[in-house]
Enzyme design. Structure first.
Site, PDB file in Angstrom:
ATOM      1  N   GLU A 123       0.815  -1.329   0.294  1.00 27.85           N
ATOM      2  CA  GLU A 123       0.213   0.326   0.294  1.00 27.85           C
ATOM      3  C   GLU A 123       1.144   1.234   0.277  1.00 27.85           C
ATOM      4  O   GLU A 123       0.585   2.161   0.937  1.00 27.85           O
ATOM      5  CB  GLU A 123      -0.538  -0.239   1.170  1.00 27.85           C
ATOM      6  CG  GLU A 123      -0.208   0.238   2.584  1.00 27.85           C
ATOM      7  CD  GLU A 123       0.563  -1.705   3.109  1.00 27.85           C
ATOM      8  OE1 GLU A 123       0.120  -1.559   4.039  1.00 27.85           O
ATOM      9  OE2 GLU A 123       0.304  -2.420   2.485  1.00 27.85           O
ATOM     10  N   HIS A 143      -8.783  -3.908  -1.945  1.00 27.36           N
ATOM     11  CA  HIS A 143      -7.426  -3.738   0.027  1.00 27.36           C
ATOM     12  C   HIS A 143      -6.220  -2.679  -0.221  1.00 27.36           C
ATOM     13  O   HIS A 143      -6.150  -2.045   0.961  1.00 27.36           O
ATOM     14  CB  HIS A 143      -6.861  -4.664   0.251  1.00 27.36           C
ATOM     15  CG  HIS A 143      -6.308  -5.159   1.171  1.00 27.36           C
ATOM     16  ND1 HIS A 143      -7.015  -6.050   2.840  1.00 27.36           N
ATOM     17  CD2 HIS A 143      -5.004  -4.949   2.093  1.00 27.36           C
ATOM     18  CE1 HIS A 143      -6.082  -5.424   2.975  1.00 27.36           C
ATOM     19  NE2 HIS A 143      -4.817  -4.859   2.910  1.00 27.36           N
ATOM     20  N   GLU A 144      -5.925  -2.287  -1.155  1.00 29.69           N
ATOM     21  CA  GLU A 144      -4.303  -1.259  -1.064  1.00 29.69           C
ATOM     22  C   GLU A 144      -4.842   0.324  -1.041  1.00 29.69           C
ATOM     23  O   GLU A 144      -4.472   0.584  -0.594  1.00 29.69           O
ATOM     24  CB  GLU A 144      -3.784  -2.096  -2.137  1.00 29.69           C
ATOM     25  CG  GLU A 144      -3.476  -3.326  -2.017  1.00 29.69           C
ATOM     26  CD  GLU A 144      -2.554  -3.678  -1.101  1.00 29.69           C
ATOM     27  OE1 GLU A 144      -1.842  -3.226  -0.418  1.00 29.69           O
ATOM     28  OE2 GLU A 144      -2.569  -5.107  -1.167  1.00 29.69           O
ATOM     29  N   HIS A 190      -6.144   1.209   1.988  1.00 32.69           N
ATOM     30  CA  HIS A 190      -4.618   1.490   2.983  1.00 32.69           C
ATOM     31  C   HIS A 190      -4.686   2.933   3.158  1.00 32.69           C
ATOM     32  O   HIS A 190      -4.461   3.293   4.460  1.00 32.69           O
ATOM     33  CB  HIS A 190      -3.727  -0.033   2.687  1.00 32.69           C
ATOM     34  CG  HIS A 190      -3.573  -0.301   3.663  1.00 32.69           C
ATOM     35  ND1 HIS A 190      -3.376  -1.013   4.573  1.00 32.69           N
ATOM     36  CD2 HIS A 190      -3.375  -1.908   3.012  1.00 32.69           C
ATOM     37  CE1 HIS A 190      -3.023  -1.890   4.934  1.00 32.69           C
ATOM     38  NE2 HIS A 190      -3.305  -2.804   4.153  1.00 32.69           N
ATOM     39  N   ASP A 209       8.316  -9.025  11.150  1.00 35.32           N
ATOM     40  CA  ASP A 209       7.468 -10.013   9.491  1.00 35.32           C
ATOM     41  C   ASP A 209       7.043 -11.130  10.262  1.00 35.32           C
ATOM     42  O   ASP A 209       5.982 -11.653   9.680  1.00 35.32           O
ATOM     43  CB  ASP A 209       8.050 -10.821   8.504  1.00 35.32           C
ATOM     44  CG  ASP A 209       8.950  -9.662   7.780  1.00 35.32           C
ATOM     45  OD1 ASP A 209       8.128  -8.100   8.136  1.00 35.32           O
ATOM     46  OD2 ASP A 209      10.477  -9.781   7.596  1.00 35.32           O
TER      47      ASP A 209
END
Length: 634
Positions: free
Chosen positions: A305, A329-330, A333, A407
């Site tokens: 994003e 979705h991105e 963000h 991560d």
């Protein structure tokens, strides 16, 4: 909107919440060694303390970066300097601590004069601290450096690894803590900076960044950028390649290699409509343009994003818009994550849970309620699969990541469990009321980084006061701090999938042949539900029948191929193994390849196959993909 006025009165003083606990008097640098060690059993997590950064923003805080870098493709290095503007919380604070990883620090200067600096001990996950002694009146410092050819946040691709096969390609991936591998900075999501940059490249290539990009800029080997909004380090991004641009709307467009440009623009042509409906529901878009960059298939994620310019995998170009929820979705963000950001990686669910919730809403507004229901069911099944596989501590939204690689936070827990939690609140207070809450939330915390505790306090001052008969503080804390899914949580359902269940059951019972199944109206969602809910064990005859009827081994849809190849691996269906090998060596997206490597590693034959594919694919994999999968082939 209904109750909007009341909501504004309740939360009309955003300064009550517009800081993180980390902005209080926590000396993070002095605590660094203690923070970065595995905690003792029962040790309390300090809210707002970033356990994954050496930086000391509580003493000296970086506010702006000026980058001047040259991309050396022959030696796979970014070489140049960064000038960091900073503020001091106290005039006597004269030490600036930055995060680095495998950087060759050439010099540190203030107004051209060298100043003392010291590199700390190396941490395998977090890199090395860079401590700089500042002159009393200094307001900025310049660090000259070069990156390692193996920088964890930079991937260098040869021409053969690109679509065009003519020019090399570079892209960065900074989340979670990989910005420090290509810039010395305070690599913590609670530190937000503006930045400008000058990037020098071979003249045949175009550079783009998570900043203001000019589609009409001439290709002259020198490109300048400006990001006026403050962003955390993990959102700083750079790509260089043989890129062209095509507009998709007034504020949206796509950058891609020429071979992918037209198909990408067609696939994602609804991006402008997504932007418009999201603005209408959740507040103004605050980043000027929203463009997409289509990366080579080695990109380790579906999308990233990066503000103004989302990085996107080509694996979602299916030709039928069936996988465009990734774009939603991105884009989402831009509100949840980029504008309102998690202060530490423990708080990632504040980014991803909100964004996944918004993704479902955007997809529903653009493509209808039936598609929303199907995607919600598939997301819920993904969540259930992760809950079945993860340790209980990793099923908690506010996860304890101390002593771990940040991560490790990425799973369906912050995404789907976070979204399900918000969906429950929506169901209890009503969609219109929840939309009003979200719009005000995004306003009150715009360009802030917040913690889980800050969000809970915000709920206590807003929705819990407004709806005491519908919301319960203890249940909210149960969602956030306990494993699994609370009893009575919403369970998504789809009538379309009930028909798929009946069809699958009839085929498994021998009451119908695969060839007799009418799939002409199926979308990718029906295919995934049909395949993902097959029993683990199928006979060779059954697999051959499915493959013959539907050409599953040859499917061009990467998500359907993934589901089919998982079935093939579980049942050692060798006719699919040539495609499986090609799939593993040409795609670097972890969501798609990691489950296949994991499943292959369960048998000696499978592990040998996986090792051969991995060794062939490794030169083209991103470092994050290598790290995520190398354990399966050892």
């Amino acid at each position: 909107m209904k109750n909007y006025g009341l909501l504004a009165v309740v939360i009309g003083a955003p300064l009550l919440f517009a800081c993180t606990e980390s902005e209080k008097s926590v000396n993070t640098h002095e605590m660094a060694k203690a923070q970065l060690q595995t905690p003792s059993e029962g040790a309390v997590i300090a809210s707002g303390v970033d356990y994954h950064s050496f930086a000391n923003p509580d003493e000296v805080k970086v506010t702006h970066l000026s980058l001047d870098l040259t991309a050396d493709f022959d030696n796979r290095q970014l070489i140049g300097e960064v000038t960091l503007d900073f503020t001091r919380t106290q005039p006597a604070n004269n030490r600036l601590v930055l995060d680095t990883r495998e950087l060759d620090i050439k010099s540190v200067t203030v107004e051209g004069e060298s100043v003392p600096f010291e590199l700390g001990e190396k941490d395998v996950d977090l890199g090395t601290s860079l401590s700089i002694t500042l002159p009393a009146q200094a307001e900025r410092v310049t660090v000259a450096y070069a990156t390692s050819s193996a920088a964890s946040g930079v991937q260098w691709l040869t021409p053969a690894q690109t679509a065009g096969k003519q020019h090399p390609f570079l892209f960065t991936q900074a989340q979670a803590v990989h910005a420090r591998s290509f810039i010395p900075l305070q690599d913590s999501p609670q530190v937000r900076v503006t930045y400008d940059a000058t990037i020098r490249t071979p003249k045949a290539l175009l550079a783009v960044m998570s900043a203001a990009n000019d589609p009409a800029t001439p290709r002259d080997g020198e490109y300048t950028f400006n990001m006026p909004q403050p962003i955390p380090a993990y959102l700083i991004a750079l790509a260089i390649g043989d890129l062209k641009f095509k507009a998709m709307g007034e504020r949206t467009g796509v950058y891609a290699e020429p071979a992918l440009l037209e198909s990408a623009a067609k696939e994602f042509e609804d991006t402008e409509a997504m932007l418009e409906v999201t603005e209408a529901t959740f507040g103004a878009y605050q980043w000027d343009r929203y463009d997409l960059l289509i990366l080579p298939p080695s990109f380790p994620f579906g999308g990233m994003e990066n503000p103004r310019l989302s990085f996107i995998t080509p694996t979602v170009i299916a030709g039928d818009k069936s996988l465009v929820s990734l774009i939603a979705h991105e884009l989402a963000h831009s509100w949840s994550g980029n504008t309102v950001t998690n202060a530490t990686w423990r708080d990632l669910w504040l980014n991803e849970g909100f964004t996944t919730y918004l993704t479902y809403r955007i997809m529903e507004m653009i493509y209808g309620h039936e598609r929303f229901k199907k995607e919600a069911v598939l997301g819920y099944q993904d969540l259930q699969n992760d809950i079945a596989a993860l340790d209980e501590n990793d099923e908690i939204l506010a996860i304890d990541l101390r002593g771990r690689n940040p991560d490790d936070v990425f799973s369906n827990i912050p995404y789907e469990k976070g979204a399900l939690f918000l969906r429950e609140i929506e169901h209890k207070i009503g969609r219109e009321n929840f939309d009003a809450f979200l719009m005000q939330y995004f306003k009150d915390f715009a360009f802030k980084s917040i913690t889980t505790d800050t969000f809970i306090h915000y709920l206590e001052a807003t929705l819990l006061q407004q709806y005491p008969d519908k919301l319960d503080a203890e249940r909210i804390k149960s969602w956030i701090f306990t494993p699994g899914i609370p009893q009575g949580a919403p369970v998504p359902e789809s009538d379309a999938f009930e028909k798929i269940d009946n069809t699958r059951s009839a085929w498994l019972a021998g009451d119908a042949t695969a060839a007799s199944i009418d799939t002409t109206q199926w979308t990718v969602h029906e295919w995934l539900y049909f395949l993902n809910n097959m029993p683990d064990s199928l006979s060779s005859a059954q697999l051959k029948e499915l493959d013959s009827a539907f050409s599953l081994t040859a499917t061009k849809n990467n998500e359907i191929a993934h589901s089919w190849l998982m079935i093939a691996v579980k049942n050692q269906y060798e006719p699919a193994y040539e495609r499986l090998h090609d799939y593993l060596v040409t795609i670097g997206r972890n969501k798609l390849v990691k489950p296949l490597y994991r499943e292959l590693s369960k048998t000696p034959q499978g592990k040998a196959f996986a090792k051969q594919a991995f060794e062939q694919a490794k030169p083209g994999y991103h470092p994050l993909t290598v790290r995520a999968n190398e354990g399966f082939v050892k």
